[in-house]
Design an enzyme around this catalytic site. Structure first.
Site, PDB file in Angstrom:
ATOM      1  N   ARG A 107      40.479  43.257  37.462  1.00 32.72           N
ATOM      2  CA  ARG A 107      40.178  42.174  38.381  1.00 32.72           C
ATOM      3  C   ARG A 107      41.484  41.669  38.991  1.00 32.72           C
ATOM      4  O   ARG A 107      42.487  41.504  38.299  1.00 32.72           O
ATOM      5  CB  ARG A 107      39.452  41.025  37.667  1.00 32.72           C
ATOM      6  CG  ARG A 107      37.978  41.314  37.377  1.00 32.72           C
ATOM      7  CD  ARG A 107      37.185  41.356  38.665  1.00 32.72           C
ATOM      8  NE  ARG A 107      35.758  41.554  38.464  1.00 32.72           N
ATOM      9  CZ  ARG A 107      35.137  42.721  38.563  1.00 32.72           C
ATOM     10  NH1 ARG A 107      35.848  43.816  38.815  1.00 32.72           N
ATOM     11  NH2 ARG A 107      33.833  42.808  38.407  1.00 32.72           N
ATOM     12  N   GLU A 148      40.672  39.196  48.652  1.00 40.70           N
ATOM     13  CA  GLU A 148      40.101  40.411  49.243  1.00 40.70           C
ATOM     14  C   GLU A 148      39.204  40.038  50.425  1.00 40.70           C
ATOM     15  O   GLU A 148      38.426  39.085  50.322  1.00 40.70           O
ATOM     16  CB  GLU A 148      39.285  41.177  48.195  1.00 40.70           C
ATOM     17  CG  GLU A 148      40.118  41.703  47.043  1.00 40.70           C
ATOM     18  CD  GLU A 148      39.317  42.518  46.033  1.00 40.70           C
ATOM     19  OE1 GLU A 148      38.101  42.742  46.264  1.00 40.70           O
ATOM     20  OE2 GLU A 148      39.893  42.944  45.024  1.00 40.70           O
ATOM     21  N   HIS A 155      39.390  48.325  46.780  1.00 41.98           N
ATOM     22  CA  HIS A 155      38.359  48.017  45.783  1.00 41.98           C
ATOM     23  C   HIS A 155      37.255  49.077  45.776  1.00 41.98           C
ATOM     24  O   HIS A 155      36.063  48.766  45.874  1.00 41.98           O
ATOM     25  CB  HIS A 155      37.756  46.631  46.036  1.00 41.98           C
ATOM     26  CG  HIS A 155      37.193  46.019  44.787  1.00 41.98           C
ATOM     27  ND1 HIS A 155      37.216  44.668  44.551  1.00 41.98           N
ATOM     28  CD2 HIS A 155      36.597  46.569  43.694  1.00 41.98           C
ATOM     29  CE1 HIS A 155      36.637  44.403  43.376  1.00 41.98           C
ATOM     30  NE2 HIS A 155      36.255  45.551  42.838  1.00 41.98           N
TER      31      HIS A 155
END
Length: 318
Positions: free
Chosen positions: A230, A259, A278
């Site tokens: 994370r 993000e 991601h």
């Protein structure tokens, strides 16, 4: 019998697997905007997640007993509301073990075997070699922080390549293919031994910014950092400082504190950073693997047994 509401899109065959595992249950499948709130309020089991559950179910009396989310991470769910109502929560933990292991290996090899640099020179049609012998993964030490399903699979593959594997996990419980296991209290000692440090931690209050300046100061000089856990586990400014100083020679990052990563962010311009958007868990096998997890849990649920897979501990938040 009860009602199952499923947000993930499933084929007719996949829907039938659910109905076969839960005789007498009805099944509604559809996108959040397509499912009527009245149906959601009748659900005993919800598969996937939507803010509609909070809006129309958690704030009212409902028969909801179990939520099976379609993701491995659960840090964005309303734990207190679910726990207060006694609703069981299970994740799709394990669905990512193979694809994330593969991207971890690709990230490590892209640095050790000079692949990323070669691709950059290829774009310039420039024939250039590293000018020195390339390192091997064989014989190096990898520290896997967060040894769950993904970490266990990663350890298995890295041992095949001849690496030494050190693990860090909350329980400290040994797992196959990990030569030495630490609890989280031994994190800094473990970090100091790693040629490669691989973060696969979930995001909790305890893991937020666990990679801070002090942690990076404990990294082995010239080591490499891979983050597929994370983004907020890492203090980005501290990471940039470690990259600037050479404490960390290379960072491969799939997740970030913010993000999408802003176009003007300093990480973009660093030649010792590999960025992926991601995508580490992306796989064409995702739906089938997540469904396998749900079906196994569903069969136990219908039989009145304890759910065998991925029951979230509300205290730990994973």
């Amino acid at each position: 019998m009860g009602k199952i509401v499923c947000f993930p899109s499933l084929s007719t065959k996949q829907q039938q697997r659910i109905l076969d595992a839960a005789p007498g249950y009805t099944l509604t499948v559809g996108k959040a905007k397509e499912i009527d709130a009245s149906e959601l309020k009748e659900a005993e089991i919800v598969v996937g997640w939507s803010p509609l559950v909070t809006e129309h179910v958690l704030k009212e009396n409902s028969p909801l007993k179990w939520v099976q989310v379609w993701s491995a991470g659960v840090d964005n769910l309303p734990f207190s509301d679910l726990e207060q109502k006694g609703i069981m929560l299970t994740s799709a933990n394990g669905v990512h073990a193979i694809p994330i292991t593969e991207i971890i290996l690709g990230m490590m090899l892209s640095h050790s075997r000079w692949l990323r640099q070669a691709m950059l020179y290829q774009q310039q049609a420039e024939w250039k070699s590293p000018g020195k012998p390339l390192p091997e993964l064989h014989g190096k030490t990898a520290v896997i922080v967060g040894v769950g399903e993904i970490g266990s699979e990663t350890a298995r593959i890295l041992k095949v390549l001849g690496m030494n594997v050190i693990g860090v996990r909350r329980s400290g419980k040994d797992v196959p293919n990990v030569d030495q296991m630490y609890t989280m209290s031994g994190l800094h000692e473990a970090l100091s031994q790693g040629d490669y440090v691989i973060n696969i931690l979930p995001l909790t209050d305890e893991t937020h910014h666990i990679y801070n300046q002090t942690a990076f100061e404990h990294f082995k000089s010239g080591s490499c950092f891979v983050n597929v856990g994370r983004g907020p586990c890492v203090n980005t400014e501290a990471l940039l400082g470690a990259l600037d100083s050479g404490q960390i020679a290379f960072a491969a990052l799939d997740v970030f504190e913010e993000e999408p990563l802003p176009a003007d962010h300093r990480l973009w311009g660093k030649d010792n950073v590999l960025i992926t958007p991601h995508i580490a868990g992306s796989t064409e096998q995702y739906t089938e693997r997540a469904l396998d997890i749900f079906i196994q849990n569903l069969e136990s649920y219908v039989a009145g047994k304890k759910l065998p897979l991925n029951l979230v501990n509300y205290s730990h938040k994973y």
